[in-house]
Design an enzyme around this catalytic site. Structure first.
Site, PDB file in Angstrom:
ATOM      1  N   ASN A   8       0.872  -1.181   0.000  1.00  0.00           N
ATOM      2  CA  ASN A   8       0.000   0.000   0.000  1.00  0.00           C
ATOM      3  C   ASN A   8       0.910   1.233   0.000  1.00  0.00           C
ATOM      4  OD1 ASN A   8      -1.810   2.037   0.469  1.00  0.00           O
ATOM      5  ND2 ASN A   8      -2.317   1.399   2.572  1.00  0.00           N
TER       6      ASN A   8
ATOM      7  N   LYS B 107       0.115   4.267  -0.380  1.00  0.00           N
ATOM      8  CA  LYS B 107      -0.515   5.484   0.176  1.00  0.00           C
ATOM      9  C   LYS B 107      -0.268   6.678  -0.755  1.00  0.00           C
ATOM     10  CE  LYS B 107      -0.227   3.377   4.683  1.00  0.00           C
ATOM     11  NZ  LYS B 107      -0.226   3.503   6.127  1.00  0.00           N
TER      12      LYS B 107
ATOM     13  N   HIS C 149      -9.794   1.226   4.806  1.00  0.00           N
ATOM     14  CA  HIS C 149      -8.480   1.384   5.429  1.00  0.00           C
ATOM     15  C   HIS C 149      -8.605   2.337   6.625  1.00  0.00           C
ATOM     16  CE1 HIS C 149      -4.356   2.670   6.096  1.00  0.00           C
ATOM     17  NE2 HIS C 149      -4.019   1.503   5.583  1.00  0.00           N
TER      18      HIS C 149
ATOM     19  N   GLU D 181      -6.946   4.761   7.606  1.00  0.00           N
ATOM     20  CA  GLU D 181      -6.803   6.198   7.328  1.00  0.00           C
ATOM     21  C   GLU D 181      -8.082   6.750   6.696  1.00  0.00           C
ATOM     22  OE1 GLU D 181      -3.079   5.681   5.299  1.00  0.00           O
ATOM     23  OE2 GLU D 181      -2.246   5.080   7.236  1.00  0.00           O
TER      24      GLU D 181
ATOM     25  N   GLU E  15      -5.748  -4.820  10.415  1.00  0.00           N
ATOM     26  CA  GLU E  15      -4.715  -3.825  10.689  1.00  0.00           C
ATOM     27  C   GLU E  15      -5.070  -3.057  11.957  1.00  0.00           C
ATOM     28  OE1 GLU E  15      -2.484  -2.582   6.831  1.00  0.00           O
ATOM     29  OE2 GLU E  15      -4.326  -1.433   6.987  1.00  0.00           O
TER      30      GLU E  15
ATOM     31  N   GLY F 120       2.021   2.419  10.901  1.00  0.00           N
ATOM     32  CA  GLY F 120       2.981   3.509  10.777  1.00  0.00           C
ATOM     33  C   GLY F 120       3.611   3.920  12.099  1.00  0.00           C
TER      34      GLY F 120
ATOM     35  N   SER G 281       2.950  -1.869  10.479  1.00  0.00           N
ATOM     36  CA  SER G 281       4.388  -1.888  10.764  1.00  0.00           C
ATOM     37  C   SER G 281       5.059  -3.228  10.444  1.00  0.00           C
ATOM     38  CB  SER G 281       4.671  -1.473  12.219  1.00  0.00           C
ATOM     39  OG  SER G 281       4.273  -0.126  12.425  1.00  0.00           O
TER      40      SER G 281
HETATM   41  P1  PGA Z   1       2.514   0.499   7.661  1.00  0.00           P
HETATM   42  O1  PGA Z   1       1.075   0.699   6.955  1.00  0.00           O
HETATM   43  O2  PGA Z   1       3.085  -0.780   7.125  1.00  0.00           O
HETATM   44  O3  PGA Z   1       3.304   1.715   7.262  1.00  0.00           O
HETATM   45  O4  PGA Z   1       2.252   0.430   9.129  1.00  0.00           O
HETATM   46  C1  PGA Z   1       0.228  -0.391   6.715  1.00  0.00           C
HETATM   47  C2  PGA Z   1      -1.058   0.085   6.106  1.00  0.00           C
HETATM   48  O5  PGA Z   1      -1.548   1.162   6.477  1.00  0.00           O
HETATM   49  O6  PGA Z   1      -1.648  -0.568   5.204  1.00  0.00           O
END
Ligand code: PGA
Length: 249
Positions: free
Chosen positions: A9, A11, A96, A98, A168, A174, A213
């Site tokens: 992903n 982003k 997601h 976010e 997640e 993140g 992460s």
């Molecule tokens: P990350 O993000 O690996 O940077 O924690 C995962 C995601 O949001 O899909």
């Protein structure tokens, strides 16, 4: 050996030129591995680059990070599932964290997007996960199951067997904090049970990915957990060498 899905992903990163350089490095160094699928979720402006790069490769697939639930019309700034499909996407991330927590996307909106994706022939990857507050209040399973049920509310049971799910935990995205394999095992088992309750035995084959992460040091432990069928990776998927190390794990 179980089948694994590795999903990147990106982003709001990777302009077309960056995506092109990434895909050149990746496709030249990664050869097909049995039982592994690699998915890319670039920003929409770079989708065409990834679509072109994976065209000759049945083991590499691409999708978009978000869609609107209407098929077309006056929705400035939005992209429909039909537009994404026509541009070469095969998958879409829905719900997601976010989208839910930065943009206020509700369970209901997530359900409408999943239905739109299914109508257009895109495979939704339904993302679910609890906040730290919800985890500390002992609500983790209730939250992820509520999110899953709402996301598939508009689908026939048979259609539920064709999608993907990603667990997640919001507090792990993140942040450098990862769920322990035991935490992941508990939630993935509950999601599996729910998928089987909705769609019968076919629910055993629905990929349930872990995200938050994930990096090259923790990926092995996570994918060896029962019912963890792959990983959804943000930060650690942005550089081609790092992503190669993860998908080769
Ligand atoms: P990350 O993000 O690996 O940077 O924690 C995962 C995601 O949001 O899909």
């Amino acid at each position: 050996m179980k089948s694994l899905v590795f999903a990147a992903n990106w982003k709001m990163n990777q302009a077309p030129a960056d995506a092109e350089a990434f895909m050149r490095t990746f496709t030249s160094q990664y050869s097909r591995q049995q039982q592994k699928r690699v998915l890319f979720f670039p920003p929409a402006v770079s989708l065409h680059v990834v679509v072109a790069a994976v065209r000759q490769r049945g083991d590499l697939e691409t999708g978009v990070q978000n869609i609107h639930w209407e098929d077309k019309g006056a929705f400035t700034g939005e992209i429909s599932a039909t537009l994404a499909r026509a541009a070469g996407a095969r998958h879409v991330l829905v719900g997601h964290s976010e989208r839910r927590h930065v943009f206020g996307e509700s369970d209901e909106a997530t359900g409408k997007k999943v239905a739109a994706a299914a109508r257009a022939g895109l495979t939704p990857m339904i993302c679910v996960g609890e906040t730290l507050e919800e985890r500390e209040a002992g609500e983790t399973l209730a939250v992820v199951l509520r999110q899953l049920r709402a996301a598939v509310a508009g689908l026939e049971a048979a259609a539920v067997a064709t999608l993907m799910v990603a667990y997640e935990p919001v507090w792990a995205i993140g942040t450098g904090m990862t769920a322990t394999p035991q935490d992941a095992a508990e939630v993935h088992a509950a999601l599996r049970k729910e998928l089987i309750a909705i769609t019968g035995e076919r629910g055993r084959a629905v990929p349930i990915l872990y995200g938050g992460s994930v990096n090259r040091s923790n990926v092995d432990a996570l994918v060896s957990v029962e019912d963890v069928d792959g990983v959804l990776v943000g930060g650690a998927s942005l550089d081609a060498e790092g992503w190669l190390a993860i998908v080769r794990s």
